[in-house]
Scaffold this motif. Structure first.
Motif, PDB file in Angstrom:
ATOM      1  N   GLY A   1       0.223  -0.935   0.202  1.00 48.86           N
ATOM      2  CA  GLY A   1       0.008   0.500  -0.288  1.00 48.86           C
ATOM      3  C   GLY A   1       1.164   1.507  -0.291  1.00 48.86           C
ATOM      4  O   GLY A   1       0.347   1.647   0.501  1.00 48.86           O
ATOM      5  N   ASN A   2       2.320   1.382  -0.066  1.00 47.40           N
ATOM      6  CA  ASN A   2       3.176   2.727  -0.088  1.00 47.40           C
ATOM      7  C   ASN A   2       3.444   3.181  -1.628  1.00 47.40           C
ATOM      8  O   ASN A   2       4.086   2.482  -2.424  1.00 47.40           O
ATOM      9  N   TYR A   3       3.124   3.877  -1.923  1.00 43.83           N
ATOM     10  CA  TYR A   3       2.312   4.012  -3.066  1.00 43.83           C
ATOM     11  C   TYR A   3       3.803   4.910  -3.742  1.00 43.83           C
ATOM     12  O   TYR A   3       4.598   4.084  -4.423  1.00 43.83           O
ATOM     13  N   LYS A   4       4.508   5.730  -3.252  1.00 49.46           N
ATOM     14  CA  LYS A   4       5.827   5.700  -3.140  1.00 49.46           C
ATOM     15  C   LYS A   4       6.358   5.101  -3.134  1.00 49.46           C
ATOM     16  O   LYS A   4       7.482   5.283  -4.105  1.00 49.46           O
TER      17      LYS A   4
ATOM     18  N   LEU B   1       0.315  -0.144  -9.300  1.00 44.37           N
ATOM     19  CA  LEU B   1       0.527   0.988  -8.868  1.00 44.37           C
ATOM     20  C   LEU B   1      -1.043   2.322  -9.965  1.00 44.37           C
ATOM     21  O   LEU B   1      -1.135   2.739  -9.182  1.00 44.37           O
ATOM     22  N   GLU B   2      -0.473   1.358 -10.813  1.00 48.72           N
ATOM     23  CA  GLU B   2      -2.537   1.822 -11.371  1.00 48.72           C
ATOM     24  C   GLU B   2      -3.787   1.977 -10.547  1.00 48.72           C
ATOM     25  O   GLU B   2      -4.216   3.216 -10.583  1.00 48.72           O
ATOM     26  N   GLU B   3      -3.587   1.230  -9.280  1.00 47.07           N
ATOM     27  CA  GLU B   3      -4.579   0.172  -8.898  1.00 47.07           C
ATOM     28  C   GLU B   3      -4.955   1.303  -7.936  1.00 47.07           C
ATOM     29  O   GLU B   3      -6.233   1.379  -7.205  1.00 47.07           O
TER      30      GLU B   3
ATOM     31  N   GLU C   1      -3.724   6.788  -4.433  1.00 49.75           N
ATOM     32  CA  GLU C   1      -2.888   7.782  -5.394  1.00 49.75           C
ATOM     33  C   GLU C   1      -2.470   8.149  -6.688  1.00 49.75           C
ATOM     34  O   GLU C   1      -1.782   9.031  -7.139  1.00 49.75           O
ATOM     35  N   ALA C   2      -2.716   6.902  -7.162  1.00 47.94           N
ATOM     36  CA  ALA C   2      -2.113   6.982  -9.069  1.00 47.94           C
ATOM     37  C   ALA C   2      -3.110   8.645  -9.936  1.00 47.94           C
ATOM     38  O   ALA C   2      -3.777   8.402  -9.695  1.00 47.94           O
ATOM     39  N   GLY C   3      -1.680   9.091  -9.909  1.00 49.02           N
ATOM     40  CA  GLY C   3      -2.070  10.089 -11.031  1.00 49.02           C
ATOM     41  C   GLY C   3      -1.490  10.238 -12.575  1.00 49.02           C
ATOM     42  O   GLY C   3      -1.889   9.303 -13.087  1.00 49.02           O
TER      43      GLY C   3
END
Length: 251
Positions: free
Chosen positions: A58-61, A100-102, A105-107
């Motif tokens: 769950g850590n997007y960064k 990442l896409e899911e 936070e994905a931009g």
């Protein structure tokens, strides 16, 4: 005495739990930058694989940094006749990118990187361009719809316009505008500062595109900027700049 002891404990806790993430990211960026400028990519590979092993769910960064590292390494493999290794890392890179896409936070950036990954697929099998070309364009449109000022969108849009033949809509002038805006955006502040491989790579791309479009004065200015920024840039010093000088002279 008790207050002093508590302050020391608090400081140690900060070191143990508060600082490593930022310092770790800085250390990883430094390793990638040194690998890029020295062309010794073994530390890059070891570092990105370690980052992948230490991913927190769950850590997007963190996941984005791993995906970007994969992106850079695949590009290196393709540029150095390491197609087998590129295929290997592209397969795992897709897995990171899909996660990442899911994420909420994905931009724009993951969609832009997706366009780049499709570009890698086409580089490995040009006959698949009819399949992956439209998918790459679609990913870019998604990125633009979210944020057309995002640096990853700008770079990938520049790549698309540069490498697409003019009869199919490619345009080096348009590519230049996107690369220039990407560089200005990075120089204005944010993550990609002067000692980041992605910034330096974009500068080289900008200089090359100026050269290809016939703007030799501007290309020379960008190349001098790179020399001042990183005098020990091995690939640039041994290939990019000598090739330019051979064609157009020092000044």
């Amino acid at each position: 005495m008790e207050r002093k002891t508590n302050l020391i404990i608090a400081f140690l806790l900060l070191i143990c739990f508060g600082l490593p993430r930022n310092l770790g990211a800085q250390k990883e960026d430094s390793i990638f930058y040194k690998s890029y400028t020295t062309t010794n990519m073994e530390p890059w590979k070891k570092t990105m694989e370690k980052m992948a092993e230490e991913l927190e769910p769950g850590n997007y960064k963190q996941l984005f940094e791993v995906t970007l590292a994969w992106y850079g390494y695949i590009g290196y493999c393709l540029g150095n006749d390491k197609e087998r290794e590129a295929r290997q890392y592209l397969k795992s890179g897709w897995q990171f990118l899909e996660q990442l896409e899911e994420m909420p936070e994905a931009g724009a950036a993951p969609h832009a990187l997706k366009s780049g990954f499709y570009g890698f697929e086409m580089a490995l099998a040009r006959y698949k361009a009819v399949i992956f070309g439209p998918k790459s364009l679609s990913a870019l449109k998604e990125a633009a719809a979210i944020d057309s000022s995002n640096v990853h969108y700008l770079v990938e849009k520049g790549n698309q316009m540069y490498y697409t033949p003019s009869v199919f809509g490619g345009d080096k002038e348009t590519a230049l505008r996107h690369y220039e805006k990407a560089v200005k955006t990075m120089e204005a502040g944010g993550k990609y500062q002067q000692k980041h491989w992605f910034y330096l790579n974009t500068l080289v791309t900008l200089g090359h595109t100026f050269e290809a479009a016939g703007y030799l004065k501007q290309a020379r200015e960008v190349y001098h900027k790179i020399q001042n920024l990183e005098p020990d840039f091995k690939w640039f010093n041994e290939e990019v700049w000598p090739d330019f000088v051979k064609k157009y002279g020092y000044e």
